[in-house]
Design an enzyme around this catalytic site. Structure first.
Site, PDB file in Angstrom:
ATOM      1  CB  THR A 105     -29.803 -88.946 -55.328  1.00  0.00           C
ATOM      2  OG1 THR A 105     -29.064 -89.788 -54.478  1.00  0.00           O
ATOM      3  CG2 THR A 105     -30.740 -88.065 -54.556  1.00  0.00           C
ATOM      4  CD  GLN A 141     -29.279 -94.407 -49.561  1.00  0.00           C
ATOM      5  OE1 GLN A 141     -28.467 -93.559 -49.927  1.00  0.00           O
ATOM      6  NE2 GLN A 141     -30.188 -94.922 -50.356  1.00  0.00           N
ATOM      7  CB  SER A 183     -26.483 -84.632 -48.673  1.00  0.00           C
ATOM      8  OG  SER A 183     -25.325 -85.004 -47.983  1.00  0.00           O
ATOM      9  N   GLY A 185     -25.370 -86.562 -54.023  1.00  0.00           N
ATOM     10  CA  GLY A 185     -24.652 -86.755 -52.752  1.00  0.00           C
ATOM     11  C   GLY A 185     -24.520 -85.439 -52.006  1.00  0.00           C
TER      12      GLY A 185
END
Ligand code: GLY
Length: 562
Positions: free
Chosen positions: A375, A414, A447, A468
């Site tokens: 991410t 994912q 998140s 995360g």
């Protein structure tokens, strides 16, 4: 009426400033600002601003470049959330989260009745239908000034010419080389022709990805969602036991969501709604923390300051595990944001000891009032007053580890953000319930927390993070350091972090935290584990109207403006 329980209930009833990191060199500019984890991505965003683009164009240009130079974190084979505060005052939330393919089903990760997390993390079943590119395209068409072509071609050039691998990038490739070797497309991109791994100092070129970006520049995103890429993906999936088809790609649509609006000590906080849990729980944790004078507590006893924050996080994450999921499938109560509910949770917190939280709470109107339904974070603003946060991801490093042969596109993993079975932790140790079970077309819970803070109705700050579930904690901590402790933005982003996600019941602390504080936290009952966190980027409007950009000091990013 609560969510219909198909899963049983979770086990209810049962660096260095103030020990953080030295702040990174901030960027200061009057014409706009871009902050990312990679100088090439920031430069691409600044080039977009300099070339007549606005903050939306800049953020998208940076995101497309990150897919080339930072592809373990994000890319067009993954998903994203885009939060925009437009110059005219409107707030826009574009959901480019992956969806489960139409043939997905809730028990798809069970083998002989037992959950098999390897299947949700690596290989053909791990990927959701990618959404990032469709979201970038929608954002650019609706709110940008530049076509995607320029940014795609700039990134294609870097993919073609290559970039020099640093020590950590080479180590990451080396660590994953055995997994890459299992997949033909990944072998071709990430291993040398003799099967060995690339080394630090070598030029890393991605000619297939360069061709893909050029095809997108030429033919638009239909090349990806309805054209050659969809066909290549379907072919690979069909011969490798995957479920995703070309029809899944053709059916993919980014969703416009209603941003979450809350307040914290007089500031307005704008967050991303479900299927992210980020906006809900950043707001919920801040609502709980409003009941404590954090500045006074920090001055008196820093360990108690972290204790209170951890106890607030623990309660929010207990609710996350039970209530949160894609609002198109699960009924996510708006009451999670209720100030009175936060007051009740705050009352449960004891200043002198860690408390056991056995179960999720019951927010008001949980039966009737719902959200209608590794991410990276990019922050960008422009002088006209557009403020943008994009958090984008392929989930864990290099997602499913699968590259669709001939395309250079890394597919996300994912599907591991779904709850593959009740109470079974995913790669981030998170557990979930029915609200986040796999279903066809459903979006896995996230998140990711792109956030905008307004003071007197004017944007003051934008920030977000990678990492995360620690994304939520990092955003909260940066806000508390900045707004409660009055630290400057660089020190707020570099400050020591804590994270408590309810299950496992442990308090993750940045290893650089003062030993005395750790001992004090252990003394009042926290199960402390020293661990890593993600990466946060932020931009603030200074009193003189210029912009201050900060990239996380934990990586060699860059914040700059025209
Ligand atoms: N895959 C990380 C997140 O969306 O939270």
């Amino acid at each position: 009426m609560k969510v219909a329980l198909v899963f049983p209930l979770l086990a209810c009833g049962s660096l260095l400033i103030a020990a953080g990191h030295a702040p990174a060199e901030p960027g200061i500019a009057a014409g706009g600002m871009v902050a990312t984890v990679h100088p090439a991505a920031t430069d691409s965003g600044v080039a977009a601003l300099g070339g007549g683009g606005n903050a939306i164009d800049a953020a998208i240009a940076a995101a497309l470049m990150l897919g080339v130079v930072d592809g373990h974190n994000s890319g067009i084979g993954g998903g994203c959330f885009i939060l925009v505060h437009l110059a005219d005052g409107r707030q826009v939330a574009i959901d480019g989260r992956e969806t489960a393919p139409a043939r997905a089903h809730r028990d798809m990760f069970l083998r002989d009745g037992k959950p098999n997390a390897e299947l949700s993390q690596t290989g053909p079943l791990a990927s959701g239908v990618p959404g990032a590119l469709a979201a970038y395209d929608l954002a650019a068409r609706e709110h940008g000034r530049l076509p995607l072509q320029q940014a795609l071609l700039r990134a294609a050039e870097v993919a073609e010419k290559g970039y020099v691998l640093d020590v950590s990038a080479a180590k990451r490739l080396n660590d994953l080389s055995a997994t890459f070797a299992r997949f033909e497309g990944s072998r071709a991109v990430f291993l040398k022709s003799d099967g060995s791994s690339h080394e630090a100092g070598e030029l890393f070129r991605q000619p297939d990805l360069a061709r893909t970006y050029r095809s997108l520049a030429e033919d638009g995103i239909a090349w990806f969602y309805q054209g050659p890429f969809a066909k290549a993906l379907e072919g690979w999936m069909a011969s490798n036991g995957g479920l995703t088809t070309a029809s899944d790609l053709a059916a993919y649509r980014p969703q416009m969501r209603e941003p979450i609006l809350s307040t914290y000590r007089g500031y307005a906080i704008v967050g991303f709604p479900p299927p992210s849990s980020g906006g809900v729980h950043v707001a919920q944790i801040l609502n709980i923390l409003e009941h404590f004078d954090l500045k006074a507590i920090y001055g008196r006893d820093p360990a108690q300051f972290y204790h209170v924050i951890a106890e607030a996080m623990k309660r929010a994450f207990a609710d996350r595990a039970y209530w949160l999921g894609d609002p198109g499938f699960a009924q996510v109560p708006r009451g999670l944001l209720d100030k009175q509910y936060a007051r009740e949770l705050a009352r449960q917190i004891k200043l002198d000891r860690a408390t056991e939280v056995a179960c999720h709470g019951d927010p008001p109107a949980a039966g009737s009032d719902h959200f209608s339904r590794h991410t990276t974070h990019i922050a960008a603003v422009d002088a006209a007053g557009n403020w943008v946060g994009i958090t984008a991801t392929v989930n864990t490093a290099f997602g499913s580890k699968v590259v669709v042969p001939g395309t250079g596109v890394v597919l996300n993993n994912q599907m591991d953000d779904f709850s593959i079975a009740p109470g079974v932790p995913n790669s981030a140790g998170l557990v979930g319930a029915e609200a986040n079970a796999v279903a066809p077309g459903k979006r896995p819970l996230s998140s990711m927390s792109p956030t905008v803070v307004l003071a007197d109705d004017k944007p003051l700050l934008t920030l977000g993070a990678a990492g995360g579930p620690t994304i939520i904690s990092q955003v909260v901590m940066a806000l508390v350091y900045r707004l409660d402790l009055d630290r400057d933005l660089a020190a707020a982003v570099g400050g020591v972090r804590v994270h408590q996600q309810w299950r496992p019941d442990e308090l993750r602390v940045q290893p650089t935290m003062e030993k005395d504080w750790i001992a004090a936290l252990e003394g009042i009952g926290h199960h402390v584990r020293r661990g890593g966190f993600g990466i946060c980027q932020a931009i603030e409007r200074l009193p003189d109207g210029r912009f201050l950009g900060v990239h996380d000091p934990r990586v060699a990013g860059k914040a700059a403006g025209p």
